[in-house]
Design a protein around this motif. Structure first.
Motif, short mmCIF file in Angstrom:
data_model
loop_
_atom_site.label_atom_id
_atom_site.label_comp_id
_atom_site.label_asym_id
_atom_site.label_seq_id
_atom_site.Cartn_x
_atom_site.Cartn_y
_atom_site.Cartn_z
N VAL A 162 -33.37 92.50 -2.92
CA VAL A 162 -33.76 91.47 -1.95
C VAL A 162 -33.07 90.38 -2.33
CG1 VAL A 162 -35.45 89.89 -0.72
CG2 VAL A 162 -35.94 92.42 -1.18
N HIS A 163 -32.08 89.77 -1.36
CA HIS A 163 -31.16 88.70 -1.79
C HIS A 163 -31.69 87.42 -0.83
CE1 HIS A 163 -27.86 90.69 -3.76
NE2 HIS A 163 -28.27 91.72 -3.30
N THR A 164 -31.93 86.23 -1.72
CA THR A 164 -32.42 85.18 -0.80
C THR A 164 -31.68 83.81 -1.37
OG1 THR A 164 -33.90 84.56 -2.58
CG2 THR A 164 -34.70 85.78 -1.12
N VAL A 165 -31.54 82.94 -0.55
CA VAL A 165 -30.90 81.56 -0.86
C VAL A 165 -31.67 80.79 -1.96
CG1 VAL A 165 -30.41 79.24 -0.07
CG2 VAL A 165 -30.21 81.04 1.57
N ALA A 166 -33.03 81.03 -1.95
CA ALA A 166 -33.92 80.50 -3.00
C ALA A 166 -33.62 80.96 -4.34
CB ALA A 166 -35.48 80.73 -2.65
N ALA A 167 -33.37 82.46 -4.27
CA ALA A 167 -32.95 82.72 -5.63
C ALA A 167 -31.69 82.08 -6.34
CB ALA A 167 -32.71 84.42 -5.78
N SER A 168 -30.49 82.09 -5.58
CA SER A 168 -29.18 81.62 -5.86
C SER A 168 -29.44 80.07 -6.17
CB SER A 168 -28.32 81.68 -4.62
OG SER A 168 -28.62 80.72 -3.49
N LEU A 169 -30.41 79.39 -5.56
CA LEU A 169 -30.67 77.85 -6.02
C LEU A 169 -31.68 77.62 -7.28
CD1 LEU A 169 -30.49 76.16 -2.50
CD2 LEU A 169 -28.65 76.49 -4.21
N ARG A 170 -32.30 78.90 -7.69
CA ARG A 170 -33.35 78.65 -8.68
C ARG A 170 -32.64 77.89 -9.96
NH1 ARG A 170 -35.40 83.96 -8.58
NH2 ARG A 170 -36.64 83.34 -6.71
N PRO A 171 -31.35 77.96 -10.44
CA PRO A 171 -31.39 77.34 -11.50
C PRO A 171 -31.10 75.76 -11.54
CG PRO A 171 -29.76 79.11 -10.99
CD PRO A 171 -30.46 79.07 -9.96
N ILE A 172 -30.71 75.29 -10.05
CA ILE A 172 -30.87 73.90 -9.90
C ILE A 172 -31.79 73.51 -9.10
CG2 ILE A 172 -28.24 73.93 -10.27
CD1 ILE A 172 -28.26 73.90 -7.11
N ALA A 173 -32.81 74.18 -8.77
CA ALA A 173 -34.05 73.76 -7.92
C ALA A 173 -34.62 72.54 -8.19
CB ALA A 173 -34.90 74.85 -8.00
N ASP A 174 -34.82 72.36 -9.68
CA ASP A 174 -35.31 70.99 -9.88
C ASP A 174 -34.46 69.69 -9.78
OD1 ASP A 174 -33.79 72.12 -11.91
OD2 ASP A 174 -34.83 71.07 -13.63
N LEU A 175 -33.26 70.04 -9.47
CA LEU A 175 -32.68 68.85 -8.99
C LEU A 175 -32.59 68.53 -7.55
CD1 LEU A 175 -29.31 70.02 -10.73
CD2 LEU A 175 -31.03 68.74 -11.79
N ILE A 176 -33.26 69.36 -6.80
CA ILE A 176 -33.18 69.21 -5.40
C ILE A 176 -34.64 68.16 -4.93
CG2 ILE A 176 -33.53 70.39 -3.06
CD1 ILE A 176 -32.34 72.70 -4.26
N PRO A 177 -34.30 67.13 -4.32
CA PRO A 177 -35.33 66.20 -3.88
C PRO A 177 -36.43 66.96 -3.07
CG PRO A 177 -33.24 65.22 -3.33
CD PRO A 177 -33.05 66.69 -3.67
N GLU A 178 -37.62 66.35 -3.43
CA GLU A 178 -38.82 67.04 -2.82
C GLU A 178 -38.64 67.19 -1.30
OE1 GLU A 178 -41.81 69.19 -3.65
OE2 GLU A 178 -41.02 68.08 -5.34
N ALA A 179 -38.04 66.25 -0.74
CA ALA A 179 -37.97 65.97 0.63
C ALA A 179 -37.04 67.19 1.23
CB ALA A 179 -37.36 64.65 1.16
N ASP A 180 -36.14 67.37 0.25
CA ASP A 180 -35.36 68.74 0.80
C ASP A 180 -35.39 70.10 0.45
OD1 ASP A 180 -33.57 66.77 1.82
OD2 ASP A 180 -32.13 66.58 -0.03
N LYS A 181 -36.69 70.15 -0.38
CA LYS A 181 -37.00 71.56 -0.72
C LYS A 181 -37.13 72.77 0.30
CE LYS A 181 -38.35 70.64 -5.38
NZ LYS A 181 -37.55 71.01 -6.28
N GLY A 182 -37.25 72.28 1.36
CA GLY A 182 -37.11 73.04 2.59
C GLY A 182 -35.64 73.94 2.52
N LYS A 183 -34.82 73.33 2.06
CA LYS A 183 -33.52 74.28 1.84
C LYS A 183 -33.57 75.53 1.23
CE LYS A 183 -30.57 69.99 2.31
NZ LYS A 183 -29.84 68.91 1.27
N LEU A 184 -34.64 75.52 0.22
CA LEU A 184 -34.51 76.89 -0.32
C LEU A 184 -35.26 78.01 0.24
CD1 LEU A 184 -36.52 75.08 -3.70
CD2 LEU A 184 -33.95 76.19 -3.44
N GLN A 185 -35.89 77.70 1.44
CA GLN A 185 -36.56 78.59 1.98
C GLN A 185 -35.47 78.97 3.38
OE1 GLN A 185 -38.94 79.85 0.57
NE2 GLN A 185 -39.07 78.33 -0.72
#
Ligand SMILES: [Fe+2]
Length: 281
Positions: A162-185
């Motif tokens: 299973v391939h997801t955008v969230a997996a690709s951003l996992r190494p930098i997820a903590d850099l994404i502002p809380e308000a933008d976390k929806g981008k992970l999904q």
């Protein structure tokens, strides 16, 4: 290794397992017969380098259309001026979602979390180089698969991932502002075979940062397997690092190559123009 000479175009191998340089008159690159030879060579060598051809967007699109069916893999977050050309840059004035470009620091194949089959090829023109970093590395996943022990190949052949955008951003997820976390999904997760079999029978690994879980396997076990395969495919024998020069144009088979960029300064203005070829099977 000898230079293979064909009509109006020559292909010079870069490394034994991956990459060829294309030597041709600029005008010849729009000759359908030359493009056909490029396609054939791409199938085998996975990455083709066209040194300093300085394509305009219109020329890149024309070449893209000769190579295959054009796919729009652009983003709403960029100020793309030319339809179907994605501007790969960390410049926040042009790209309002630079985290997706930060994600390209990690081995990946394009489009896997959004397309039902891997896009066939990616085409990239260098428009502004980074003074430091910014090289692109490629891994031939045909060669990586073919050099695995036979028992391991057999264990992998029927697995699905299973391939997801969230997996690709996992190494930098903590850099994404809380308000933008929806981008992970964003997007619906897409399932692809771990091992892809081509019409000619050759098999390749379909892996990279978008690969999240292995179907039917405990999550940790699956991720460990996926990480180990990426490490295997990333070894020097299967990879090529392209040192960009102004105007270089590089294309790769996105079904049989992973790629990543060596990190570069977010403010350096590095700009690449990308077009894509849609899945063909
Ligand atoms: Fe990419």
């Amino acid at each position: 290794m000898s230079v293979i000479e064909k009509t109006r175009v020559e292909f010079e191998p870069v490394k034994p397992e991956v990459g060829s340089i294309v030597r041709a008159e600029r005008a010849a690159l729009f000759d359908p017969e030359v493009v056909r030879q490029c396609r054939e060579m791409l199938n085998d060598r996975v990455v083709l380098v066209f040194p300093k051809v300085n394509f305009t967007d219109a020329e890149q699109l024309a070449f893209t259309d000769l190579l295959g069916g054009r796919l729009n893999l652009t983003s709403d977050a960029t100020t793309d001026k030319q339809e179907d050309v994605y501007q790969v840059t960390l410049d926040k004035k042009i790209n309002r979602a630079p985290e997706y470009v930060l994600g390209t620091f990690f081995w990946h194949m394009d489009g896997l979390p959004v397309e039902t089959a891997p896009p066939a090829a990616t085409l990239l023109s260098a428009r502004k180089l980074a003074p430091k970093g910014g090289q692109t590395e490629f891994s031939n996943t045909l060669a990586a698969y073919e050099h695995l022990p036979e028992a391991e190949k057999a264990a992998l052949d029927d697995l699905r991932v299973v391939h997801t955008v969230a997996a690709s951003l996992r190494p930098i997820a903590d850099l994404i502002p809380e308000a933008d976390k929806g981008k992970l999904q964003i997007g619906v997760p897409k399932e692809h075979p771990l091992v892809r079999t081509r019409k000619d029978g050759r098999k390749s690994l379909v892996i990279g940062s978008t690969a999240d879980t292995v179907v039917g396997m405990e999550v940790a076990h699956g991720r460990a397997l996926l990480a180990r395969l990426v490490e295997w495919a990333g070894q020097p024998a299967f990879t090529y690092r392209h040192e960009w020069q102004d105007g270089d144009f590089v294309i790769w088979d996105n079904r049989t190559a992973m790629h990543r960029v060596i990190p570069y300064d977010s403010d350096c203005g590095r700009m690449m123009h990308r077009t894509s070829i849609a899945a063909e099977d």
